[in-house]
Design a protein around this motif. Structure first.
Motif, PDB file in Angstrom:
ATOM      1  N   ASP A 207       0.834  -1.554  -0.305  1.00 38.28           N
ATOM      2  CA  ASP A 207       0.070   0.193  -0.376  1.00 38.28           C
ATOM      3  C   ASP A 207       1.108   1.573  -0.171  1.00 38.28           C
ATOM      4  N   TRP A 208       1.307   1.698  -1.150  1.00 40.46           N
ATOM      5  CA  TRP A 208       1.961   2.730  -1.152  1.00 40.46           C
ATOM      6  C   TRP A 208       1.664   4.054  -0.578  1.00 40.46           C
ATOM      7  N   PHE A 209       0.566   4.226   0.379  1.00 39.03           N
ATOM      8  CA  PHE A 209       0.019   5.258   1.175  1.00 39.03           C
ATOM      9  C   PHE A 209       0.286   5.370   2.770  1.00 39.03           C
ATOM     10  N   LYS A 255       2.382  11.676  -5.893  1.00 39.85           N
ATOM     11  CA  LYS A 255       1.289  10.711  -4.285  1.00 39.85           C
ATOM     12  C   LYS A 255       2.688   9.759  -4.670  1.00 39.85           C
ATOM     13  N   PRO A 256       2.148   8.990  -3.644  1.00 42.52           N
ATOM     14  CA  PRO A 256       3.252   7.612  -3.085  1.00 42.52           C
ATOM     15  C   PRO A 256       2.399   7.203  -4.279  1.00 42.52           C
ATOM     16  N   GLY A 257       3.462   5.889  -4.987  1.00 44.05           N
ATOM     17  CA  GLY A 257       2.658   4.764  -5.565  1.00 44.05           C
ATOM     18  C   GLY A 257       3.327   4.913  -7.665  1.00 44.05           C
ATOM     19  N   GLU A 305       0.811   5.609 -12.632  1.00 47.74           N
ATOM     20  CA  GLU A 305       0.735   5.527 -10.526  1.00 47.74           C
ATOM     21  C   GLU A 305       0.628   3.634 -10.371  1.00 47.74           C
ATOM     22  N   LEU A 306       1.221   3.038  -9.609  1.00 48.09           N
ATOM     23  CA  LEU A 306       1.117   1.985  -9.239  1.00 48.09           C
ATOM     24  C   LEU A 306       0.070   1.609  -8.637  1.00 48.09           C
ATOM     25  N   GLU A 307      -1.168   1.144  -8.007  1.00 43.58           N
ATOM     26  CA  GLU A 307      -2.285   0.968  -7.406  1.00 43.58           C
ATOM     27  C   GLU A 307      -2.161   0.276  -5.621  1.00 43.58           C
TER      28      GLU A 307
END
Lengths: 316, 412
Positions: A207-209, A255-257, A305-307
């Motif tokens: 979870d990139w966030f 954004k992260p990811g 972006e990766l999910e």
């Protein structure tokens, strides 16, 4: 002479079994119930070749096993990498002489996956702890412990191997101290906030966030090419993250990811919540690739972006 | 017929190690065609120049030109241009490096090379630039054009310069061009292409530099801005424009003269699928009336031109993110199916005079759906990237200049 029954289902116990066998301290090996995996089959083969007595653990009751243990004069027991929780009758049979080898600094990392969670949490040392088997899992009095360093690059397989290699030293010292009545059994300290539960599929998704750079690097390292490999999603496909490294990043407003860099030398860099991470090695159904080649083959470009998580949107 | 030069012929052969394997793979058709035709170096250069001139002749023509004619001419221009790229000795490193800088996405040379095939973007710009040049040269003997983030082919200017040279419309004494790109591979390709097109005299400078930092040594008459993607997102177009507009002469012109970015709420299936089912290609001329009427227009959220750029104030947020304040919109209350709609952001580019690049004419003006913007609907799982609002709410848009650029909605 007191001889041991070793409860195990993995070849990673072989150094301990071999030591006990050579020292004429092995009565038998008790194998787990249920479907055998390749590791267990290999262990069975080896035990057969060595003509070591083998008993089967039953999920239903312990009476037959206890009778067989008694017949083999197995008065002491040692548990390591055994998938079943030992029941009361069996604990009573051994009369305080049944010990478990748990690979952590107990009371931390109680549970079935201690080494995985220690790597994932970035621990720098672990331990092989011998404690008495009690009804509550991994909670009995501690008799002996050996500390083991965790190298920052070690994966779950590396660490299992390293721990296995420490087993003869641990077991021989424990037996010697036991013989000399020098074991200082003591209760486990209270606390033990860090747990080692069974690994759920959802635990493996990045979870990139939520996950920090450090956590992502350790997730990949802990799982590596194992069944517990960390995974990430892109364009509704799932890929294994086999190795990742921390990268310095001062960029803001991303954004992260998000893929922030793709370069043949630098590799594939992803923004994280606290910096950036390089995806060193990625496992796909088509093979393993470094980040650069993976991105070129699967058409990933910086800015994409990766999910994180499931993330299904039904509107479009 | 002149004997083919062995050295140059082998430079385009499959066995030559100087052409990177990835580039060789992606342009193999063009390379094969070149090898089969066995042209001399001189012939290749002539074909290249001819392709550039022909594409511009069609673009600048006031007579009816079909879509197929344009596509064919632009494909031919691409086929010739990538051969110059192949000769530029780009390593895979410089060919494929792509990254996000502090002010936006920097595309790789490998990905940028296709821009020269974007027919209606180049048409809208080239016709506008042509008129701007003609306008400037009415009162000036010489003009300087700055083209930042121009990519490996500088497609908005090099075809036009080829046309001017061939038709002897304007010479290199009248037009001086500064090309800027941060990608070393783009600069290497530009040098080769300019040499092949024999346009060196028109080029004042080719600078390998970040366009948001570049300082020209001379005052600029025309500033050509192109670097952008659909929805006016990702690339550093606004930072580049904000920085370089300062170097325009007082009567200097920016091309495009105006960019209007608008928002709309659409039914995704209607807007992005059904609308295009029975048309040959997507273009503003081919939009479907029913789909257009089904849109719920939210109005303009940002306007970019020389005046707005010079007046634009940046704000710096706590985390170092730089933004500018864009427009406010009010979400309409009389739309029954608002919860089924998604936000789409699109740009209309007025390049110069009456020339423009309209919605769907180019990749840069295609409406971009924003799946994080919810009206009258809550996402299944609310993440902090989601924007949730209701009909009747007032939404203030900000434009983020840092990192990955784009619009950030805030509920008032």
């Amino acid at each position: 002479m007191n001889r041991y029954a070793v409860f195990t289902g993995s070849c990673l116990s072989l150094p301990a079994i071999e030591y006990l066998h050579k020292a004429n301290l092995l009565a038998c090996v008790v194998l787990p119930d249920g479907e055998p995996n390749s590791d267990l089959l290999q262990l069975q083969q080896w035990l057969k070749h060595q003509q070591i007595a083998v008993l089967g653990y039953s999920n239903k009751d312990d009476q037959q096993l206890i009778a067989s243990l008694d017949g083999l004069q197995a008065q002491k027991g040692m548990v390591y990498l055994f998938r079943h929780k030992i029941r009361k009758d069996l604990i009573q049979y051994f009369n305080q002489e049944l010990v478990n080898i748990h690979p952590s600094h107990l009371p931390d990392y109680r549970g079935p996956q201690p080494l995985y969670w220690q790597i994932r949490n970035g621990e720098t040392t672990t331990a092989l702890t011998i404690h008495k088997v009690a009804e509550e899992l991994d909670s009995g009095d501690i008799g002996y412990r050996v500390d083991i360093d965790i190298h920052p690059f070690e994966t779950i397989k590396c660490l299992h191997q390293k721990v296995a290699q420490t087993l003869p030293y641990l077991v021989s010292n424990f037996i010697q101290l036991d013989k000399e009545h020098k074991l200082a059994w003591h209760k486990q300290p209270s606390g033990g906030n860090k747990l080692a539960p069974a690994i759920e599929h959802v635990d493996l998704f990045i979870d990139w966030f939520k996950h920090s750079t450090h956590e992502i690097v350790n997730m990949a390292r802990a799982g590596n090419a194992d069944m517990t490999c960390a995974v990430f999603r892109f364009s509704q496909s799932t890929f294994q993250l086999i190795q990742a490294s921390k990268v310095d990043c001062t960029l803001s407003g991303i954004k992260p990811g998000t893929i922030i860099e793709l370069d043949k030398s630098v590799g594939l860099i992803i923004k994280t919540s606290d910096g950036a991470v390089k995806l060193d090695i990625i496992g796909t159904q088509q093979g393993c690739f470094d980040g650069y080649r993976f991105a070129m083959l699967f058409a990933l470009d910086p800015g994409m972006e990766l999910e994180s998580g499931a993330g299904n949107d039904f509107r479009y | 017929m002149e004997k083919p030069q062995l050295e140059k012929a082998s430079a385009l052969g499959y066995a030559d190690p100087h052409i990177d394997e990835l580039l060789k793979h992606s342009i193999r058709t063009q390379l094969e065609s070149l090898l089969k035709s066995k042209v001399t170096t001189e012939q290749r250069v002539q074909l290249l120049q001819k392709s550039f001139v022909e594409a511009m002749t069609l673009v600048l023509s006031d007579t009816q030109v079909t879509h197929q004619q344009l596509v064919k001419a632009f494909e031919n221009m691409y086929d010739q241009a990538v051969q110059s790229m192949a000769l530029a000795d780009l390593s895979q490193e410089v060919l494929t490096r792509q990254y996000i800088s502090a002010t936006g996405l920097v595309m790789s040379v490998h990905n940028c090379k296709h821009t020269i095939k974007d027919v209606y973007r180049i048409k809208g710009y080239a016709r506008g630039i042509d008129q701007a040049i003609r306008g400037k040269l009415k009162n000036n003997s010489t003009i300087t054009i700055l083209y930042p983030a121009c990519g490996p082919f500088a497609p908005l200017l090099l075809p036009l310069l080829s046309y001017y040279k061939n038709s002897q419309t304007f010479d290199s004494q009248q037009i001086k061009v500064i090309l800027v790109d941060v990608q070393p591979g783009a600069v290497m390709t530009l040098k080769q292409l300019i040499k092949d097109l024999q346009l060196d005299d028109y080029i004042l400078q080719i600078a390998e530099a970040d366009a948001t930092q570049f300082t020209p040594d001379v005052a600029i008459d025309l500033l050509v801005l192109e670097a952008m993607q659909h929805g006016f997102t990702k690339e550093g177009q606004l930072s580049i424009a904000k920085h370089l507009v300062k170097f325009l002469n007082i009567d200097g012109w920016m091309i495009p003269q105006n960019v209007s970015v608008k928002g709309m709420m659409v039914i995704g299936e209607t807007e992005f699928n059904q609308q295009w089912k029975n048309v040959e290609y997507s273009h503003s001329m081919n939009v479907n009336n029913q789909a257009q009427q089904d849109r719920v227009e939210l109005g303009e959220i940002l306007r970019i031109n020389k005046s707005t750029l010079l007046a634009m104030d940046e704000l710096e947020l706590q985390d170092g993110v730089r933004v500018i304040s864009a427009n406010q919109i009010v979400l309409p209350t009389d739309v029954d199916d608002m919860s089924k709609r998604i936000l789409a952001i699109y740009a209309h580019i007025d390049t110069f005079a009456e020339e423009s690049v309209g919605q769907y004419d180019s990749g840069i003006t295609n409406p971009k759906p924003d799946m994080t913007f919810y009206v009258d609907l809550k996402p299944r799982e609310v993440e902090h990237t989601h924007f949730v609002a209701s009909s009747g709410d007032t939404v203030q848009f900000y434009y983020q200049l840092s990192g990955l650029t784009g619009f950030v909605p805030v509920k008032i």
